[in-house]
Design an enzyme around this catalytic site. Structure first.
Site, short mmCIF file in Angstrom:
data_model
loop_
_atom_site.label_atom_id
_atom_site.label_comp_id
_atom_site.label_asym_id
_atom_site.label_seq_id
_atom_site.Cartn_x
_atom_site.Cartn_y
_atom_site.Cartn_z
N ARG A 87 -0.68 -0.82 -8.78
CA ARG A 87 -2.08 -0.50 -8.45
C ARG A 87 -2.19 1.03 -8.44
O ARG A 87 -1.59 1.69 -7.59
CB ARG A 87 -2.40 -1.07 -7.06
CG ARG A 87 -3.76 -0.63 -6.51
CD ARG A 87 -3.98 -1.22 -5.12
NE ARG A 87 -4.06 -2.67 -5.17
CZ ARG A 87 -3.85 -3.47 -4.11
NH1 ARG A 87 -3.54 -2.97 -2.94
NH2 ARG A 87 -3.94 -4.78 -4.24
N ASP A 144 0.85 -1.19 0.00
CA ASP A 144 0.00 0.00 0.00
C ASP A 144 0.89 1.24 0.00
O ASP A 144 2.07 1.16 0.38
CB ASP A 144 -0.88 0.03 1.26
CG ASP A 144 -2.07 -0.92 1.16
OD1 ASP A 144 -2.34 -1.44 0.07
OD2 ASP A 144 -2.74 -1.13 2.19
#
Ligand SMILES: Cc1cc2nc3c(=O)[nH]c(=O)nc-3n(C[C@H](O)[C@H](O)[C@H](O)COP(=O)(O)OP(=O)(O)OC[C@H]3O[C@@H](n4cnc5c(N)ncnc54)[C@H](O)[C@@H]3O)c2cc1C
Length: 309
Positions: free
Chosen positions: A185, A135
């Protein structure tokens, strides 16, 4: 203004106590979080996989300042990965890791500790045949996170990372990461960032997202399009077609509890559609960022408080 206040509150211990001790918060949290226990995470993963969706699991927690908490987070991931294998889910479910939860924000040696802890999680993921995506947190961590990504990819080339379109640097980072085997991502970005590093205007963020997506789609990596935005989803289809990518050569991603009907539509149309599923007790920061992102989420929160009050 409201977004800024909620993002400020997401890092305030006083606001945290207030929100966490309000029993009425729970039903709203349940909309975005799979549950407190790893068994809840496995149950929800099974349901999503059975409906044709893929999953990435996040053991909630961030900004850890104790080594013991970082170790406990690593153990939680190792247990989760074992369970994914035992339940036959590891082919369709991977894990997402916040480096600040595994030591990056420790006052001494945080970068090195986070790298070693992430390495342990990657080793376990490799053993059960799945992947890890890092992340991305606030902009002060971006360089450290991308350095750790580069180190990890020497041993585990399948490790992915998140890039945030609201950061002015991200188009360049996309160019650096749009190479073979690289999983990126792309999201808009969820933190409160200063004008010096981030676009503040929503439209400018959207334009940046499209520029970044073009770079990723035209590169040779694997783009993971993390957005609920209908316009960006439509543009993704066009860009993928123009770049000659087939449905299996990129994927859509959305958060658990957000636009489930659209998730199913994309999966049923033959696309790879992955749902980001958070679980665990440390839901506060994640929950506040979801409220900050969308006024309708706040209205939902207030409505459910009033209807019970
Ligand atoms: C898989 C995944 C991983 C993420 N990881 C990170 C990360 O590591 N770091 C980070 O900073 N951020 C992360 N995010 C959050 C991201 O940065 C955004 O804050 C979040 O996705 C909201 O942006 P959006 O693209 O959906 O667009 P928004 O601008 O929030 O919304 C655009 C449009 O989407 C539709 N929409 C949005 N939400 C809803 C809803 N609840 N119901 C119905 N329609 C809706 C509406 O039409 C809305 O106008 C992640 C998001 C996803 C999906």
């Amino acid at each position: 203004m409201l977004r800024s206040s909620l993002l400020f509150a997401s890092r305030s211990p006083a606001a945290r106590t207030l929100v966490e001790t309000t029993p009425l918060t729970r039903p709203v949290v349940d909309r975005f979080v799979a549950g407190a226990a790893v068994d809840d995470a496995i149950r929800i993963t099974r349901e999503l996989v059975d409906s044709g969706r893929l999953v990435t699991l996040d053991h909630l927690g961030e900004d850890t300042v104790q080594t013991t908490d970082a170790d406990a987070t690593v153990e939680a991931y190792l247990r989760l990965l074992r369970l994914l294998q035992e339940t036959g889910l590891s082919e369709n479910a991977e894990v997402s890791v916040k480096l600040s939860a595994v030591g990056q924000s420790l006052p001494k040696g945080g970068h090195r500790i986070a790298l070693e802890n992430a390495r342990r999680i990657c080793s376990a993921a490799g053993v059960v045949g799945t992947t890890v995506t890092l992340d991305m947190e606030d902009h002060t961590t971006t360089d450290s996170t991308l350095d750790i990504l580069a180190e990890l990819r020497m041993d585990f080339p399948w490790v992915g990372a998140v890039l945030q379109a609201y950061l002015k640097r991200t188009e360049g980072d996309c160019r650096d990461l749009a190479s073979a085997g690289s999983r990126v991502r792309l999201c808009k970005g969820a933190y409160k960032e200063p004008e010096s590093v981030a676009f503040q205007d929503k439209h400018e963020v959207d334009l940046s997202y499209v520029r970044c997506l073009k770079v990723l789609m035209n590169g040779s990596g694997y783009p993971m399009v993390a957005s609920h935005d209908p316009r960006l989803i439509e543009i993704t289809g066009d860009l993928a077609a123009r770049a000659g990518r087939k449905p299996g050569e990129f994927e859509y991603q959305m958060l658990y509890g957000i636009r489930p009907t659209e998730q199913l539509r994309l999966a049923e149309a033959g696309h790879r559609m992955r749902v980001y599923v958070p679980y665990g007790d440390e839901w506060y920061g994640y929950f506040m960022r979801r409220l900050a992102e969308r006024p309708a989420n706040i209205a939902f929160f207030l409505r459910s408080m009033l209807s019970r009050g």
